[in-house]
Design an enzyme around this catalytic site. Structure first.
Site, mmCIF file in Angstrom:
data_model
loop_
_atom_site.group_PDB
_atom_site.id
_atom_site.type_symbol
_atom_site.label_atom_id
_atom_site.label_comp_id
_atom_site.label_asym_id
_atom_site.label_seq_id
_atom_site.Cartn_x
_atom_site.Cartn_y
_atom_site.Cartn_z
ATOM 1 N N HIS A 6 -6.014 -2.646 8.437
ATOM 2 C CA HIS A 6 -6.206 -4.079 8.218
ATOM 3 C C HIS A 6 -7.412 -4.531 9.016
ATOM 4 O O HIS A 6 -7.585 -4.110 10.161
ATOM 5 C CB HIS A 6 -4.953 -4.846 8.670
ATOM 6 C CG HIS A 6 -4.922 -6.256 8.195
ATOM 7 N ND1 HIS A 6 -5.611 -7.257 8.835
ATOM 8 C CD2 HIS A 6 -4.312 -6.828 7.131
ATOM 9 C CE1 HIS A 6 -5.405 -8.395 8.187
ATOM 10 N NE2 HIS A 6 -4.628 -8.158 7.146
ATOM 11 N N ASP A 49 1.799 -4.570 2.753
ATOM 12 C CA ASP A 49 1.926 -4.062 1.386
ATOM 13 C C ASP A 49 2.699 -2.752 1.308
ATOM 14 O O ASP A 49 3.247 -2.417 0.251
ATOM 15 C CB ASP A 49 0.533 -3.862 0.773
ATOM 16 C CG ASP A 49 -0.100 -5.185 0.402
ATOM 17 O OD1 ASP A 49 0.622 -6.067 -0.086
ATOM 18 O OD2 ASP A 49 -1.315 -5.354 0.622
HETATM 19 N N1 CMC Z 1 -6.825 5.033 5.009
HETATM 20 C C1 CMC Z 1 -7.630 5.891 5.652
HETATM 21 N N2 CMC Z 1 -8.560 5.495 6.543
HETATM 22 C C2 CMC Z 1 -8.672 4.178 6.767
HETATM 23 C C3 CMC Z 1 -7.870 3.242 6.131
HETATM 24 C C4 CMC Z 1 -6.905 3.711 5.219
HETATM 25 N N3 CMC Z 1 -6.101 2.863 4.592
HETATM 26 N N4 CMC Z 1 -8.188 1.993 6.559
HETATM 27 C C5 CMC Z 1 -9.175 2.145 7.422
HETATM 28 N N5 CMC Z 1 -9.476 3.467 7.557
HETATM 29 C C6 CMC Z 1 -10.472 4.060 8.436
HETATM 30 C C7 CMC Z 1 -11.829 4.089 7.777
HETATM 31 O O1 CMC Z 1 -12.046 5.260 7.052
HETATM 32 C C8 CMC Z 1 -12.708 4.004 8.988
HETATM 33 O O2 CMC Z 1 -12.717 5.258 9.641
HETATM 34 P P1 CMC Z 1 -14.024 5.847 10.308
HETATM 35 O O3 CMC Z 1 -14.371 4.857 11.408
HETATM 36 O O4 CMC Z 1 -13.610 7.187 10.790
HETATM 37 O O5 CMC Z 1 -15.057 5.860 9.224
HETATM 38 C C9 CMC Z 1 -11.968 3.037 9.915
HETATM 39 O O6 CMC Z 1 -10.593 3.185 9.566
HETATM 40 C C10 CMC Z 1 -12.385 1.588 9.757
HETATM 41 O O7 CMC Z 1 -12.341 1.244 8.375
HETATM 42 P P2 CMC Z 1 -13.131 0.020 7.725
HETATM 43 O O8 CMC Z 1 -13.189 0.227 6.251
HETATM 44 O O9 CMC Z 1 -14.418 -0.199 8.442
HETATM 45 O O10 CMC Z 1 -12.202 -1.170 8.089
HETATM 46 P P3 CMC Z 1 -12.103 -2.549 7.301
HETATM 47 O O11 CMC Z 1 -11.748 -3.561 8.300
HETATM 48 O O12 CMC Z 1 -13.280 -2.826 6.449
HETATM 49 O O13 CMC Z 1 -10.892 -2.213 6.311
HETATM 50 C C11 CMC Z 1 -9.130 -2.447 4.865
HETATM 51 C C12 CMC Z 1 -9.769 -2.956 6.147
HETATM 52 C C13 CMC Z 1 -7.833 -3.222 4.643
HETATM 53 C C14 CMC Z 1 -10.072 -2.698 3.688
HETATM 54 C C15 CMC Z 1 -8.830 -0.927 5.002
HETATM 55 O O14 CMC Z 1 -7.959 -0.712 6.079
HETATM 56 C C16 CMC Z 1 -8.305 -0.324 3.723
HETATM 57 O O15 CMC Z 1 -9.069 0.027 2.831
HETATM 58 N N6 CMC Z 1 -6.935 -0.205 3.611
HETATM 59 C C17 CMC Z 1 -6.326 0.282 2.396
HETATM 60 C C18 CMC Z 1 -6.146 -0.874 1.428
HETATM 61 C C19 CMC Z 1 -5.047 -1.812 1.862
HETATM 62 O O16 CMC Z 1 -3.974 -1.387 2.249
HETATM 63 N N7 CMC Z 1 -5.325 -3.122 1.720
HETATM 64 C C20 CMC Z 1 -4.348 -4.162 2.054
HETATM 65 C C21 CMC Z 1 -4.821 -4.941 3.225
HETATM 66 S S1 CMC Z 1 -3.588 -5.957 3.998
HETATM 67 C C22 CMC Z 1 -2.968 -7.033 2.820
HETATM 68 C C23 CMC Z 1 -3.993 -7.836 2.139
HETATM 69 O O17 CMC Z 1 -4.928 -8.352 2.751
HETATM 70 O O18 CMC Z 1 -3.863 -8.000 0.943
#
Ligand code: CMC
Length: 374
Positions: free
Chosen positions: A264, A317
């Site tokens: 998140h 989720d």
């Molecule tokens: N699975 C694997 N690795 C992950 C995940 C994940 N779900 N989420 C973050 N990471 C890793 C990512 O690969 C990165 O690693 P590294 O630094 O080694 O490259 C690190 O964590 C930071 O990721 P980021 O993409 O820079 O973080 P962000 O703040 O942009 O991402 C997010 C937030 C929600 C988009 C992401 O965690 C994600 O894609 N999660 C899966 C989708 C999900 O469950 N979304 C629902 C969000 S909560 C409810 C809502 O808002 O609707």
């Protein structure tokens, strides 16, 4: 010009008195209350009233409010006809979005574009009822099932789940569904809320803000994650179940794939309090279906692997995906139900935006060429 933050990471976009994620203290503040305490003690209509009006309702206020949430007298029959015209391969989110746009036309232009607190409140509260009707019946119509209209002798949650499933539900199921709706109701400044406020800031109307909000919430990085999460759990089950769950996740991580329902932007490496609260309800429903216990086992293994390998925890989720499955809810409705719950939060934000408006109009860091000659 201020510093560039890709994805507006950590940028404060507005002031608000609606909600705040206090990550350090692991609290989701809703109008001063802790969301998890509210979910333990109050119903969806009570929390919706709080989110929208800033205070909890007294008995009379709640009774009147609940009546409106179960009232379909403003939902025109023509809207059902529009739903029936949708191609059968449509996504439910797209049909709901069309339905919301269509319903806007049943307001006179002067009412539709009236951004006063009172007008927004009237339109908004009607929309909570209307989006629930659209959600349940879009899916029913796509699957050639009969239309089910609201039954105002039931609670909001019991009626909503009843319209979705088309059969009688137990009080335990209604109670858990109600808690899920509360967990989804409002969450500070996710992409969809920001989208709705941006649209509202042009003094565009509540319906327009909802259409923008639902388009944003559809994406798999946002509301779409609940559907992706259950597809993953079912995929693991079909390929060998709990025995292969650890390896399945490891393979995905090694391929740099995202595990949906984890991580998140705000909580980062902390547990989402809503996920912690809801996961305890899984055991209460796991016997609802034949493969429930095995799916729960897989659920726990995936959670362990993600904590061990990435230090990442479930967001809301993840448990909701499994709870919806155990409740027998069709998967294409998971994200639409999230949106239906979030309508209350969006109403509060559009009202707040309109009551103290400043047009959103940021700048860019230009990286293109200059001085080209024709
Ligand atoms: N699975 C694997 N690795 C992950 C995940 C994940 N779900 N989420 C973050 N990471 C890793 C990512 O690969 C990165 O690693 P590294 O630094 O080694 O490259 C690190 O964590 C930071 O990721 P980021 O993409 O820079 O973080 P962000 O703040 O942009 O991402 C997010 C937030 C929600 C988009 C992401 O965690 C994600 O894609 N999660 C899966 C989708 C999900 O469950 N979304 C629902 C969000 S909560 C409810 C809502 O808002 O609707």
């Amino acid at each position: 010009m201020s510093e560039f933050k890709p994805g507006l990471d950590g940028v404060i976009a507005t002031d608000t008195s609606i909600s705040y994620l206090d990550v350090d203290n692991e609290e989701i503040v809703i109008r001063g209350y802790d969301l998890i305490e509210l979910a333990g003690a109050k119903s969806y209509p009570e929390v919706a009233y709080l989110v929208i009006n800033g205070e909890l309702p007294n008995h009379k206020q709640l009774t009147n409010f609940e009546k409106i949430l179960l009232d379909d007298s403003t939902f025109p029959n023509e809207a059902y006809e529009v739903l029936k015209l949708a191609p059968k391969k449509s996504m439910v989110m797209d049909i709901i979005r069309t339905g919301i746009s269509f319903l806007a036309g049943f307001n006179d232009e002067s009412d539709l574009m009236n951004t006063s607190h009172e007008s927004n409140l009237n339109k908004g509260i009607r929309l909570i009822a209307e989006v629930a009707i659209l959600t349940a019946n879009s899916h029913r119509i796509l699957n050639n099932q009969n239309i089910i209209k609201p039954d105002n002798s039931k609670s909001f949650a019991e009626n909503f789940l009843g319209m979705i499933l088309g059969h009688k539900i137990s009080s335990k199921e209604a109670e858990i569904f109600d808690k899920i709706l509360i967990c989804y109701i409002e969450h500070e400044m996710p992409n969809s809320t920001f989208a709705a406020r941006i649209i509202g800031s042009t003094l565009s109307d509540m319906y327009g803000a909802f259409v923008g909000g639902i388009s944003s919430l559809k994406g798999p990085l946002h509301g779409g994650a609940n559907e992706a999460a259950i597809h993953m759990l079912l995929d693991i089950e079909s390929k060998g179940g709990s025995k292969i769950a650890d390896k399945y996740i490891m393979d995905k991580l090694n391929n740099k794939e995202r595990i949906m329902g984890f991580g998140h932007r705000v909580y980062m490496k902390k547990y989402d309090p809503r996920a912690l609260f809801l996961r305890d309800y899984i055991a209460e429903l796991e016997s609802n279906i034949q493969n429930g216990k095995e799916l729960h086992k897989i659920y726990k293994i995936v959670e362990e692997v993600m904590a061990r390998e990435k230090g990442l925890y479930p967001n809301t989720d993840y448990p909701i995906a499994l709870l919806f499955y155990l409740l027998g809810i069709p998967i294409p409705l998971y994200t639409p139900i999230f949106f239906a719950s979030r309508t209350s939060g969006l109403i509060a934000h559009v009202i707040e935006q309109h009551n103290n408006n400043r047009l959103f109009r940021p700048r860019v860091l230009y990286t293109g060429p200059r001085g080209l000659k024709l």
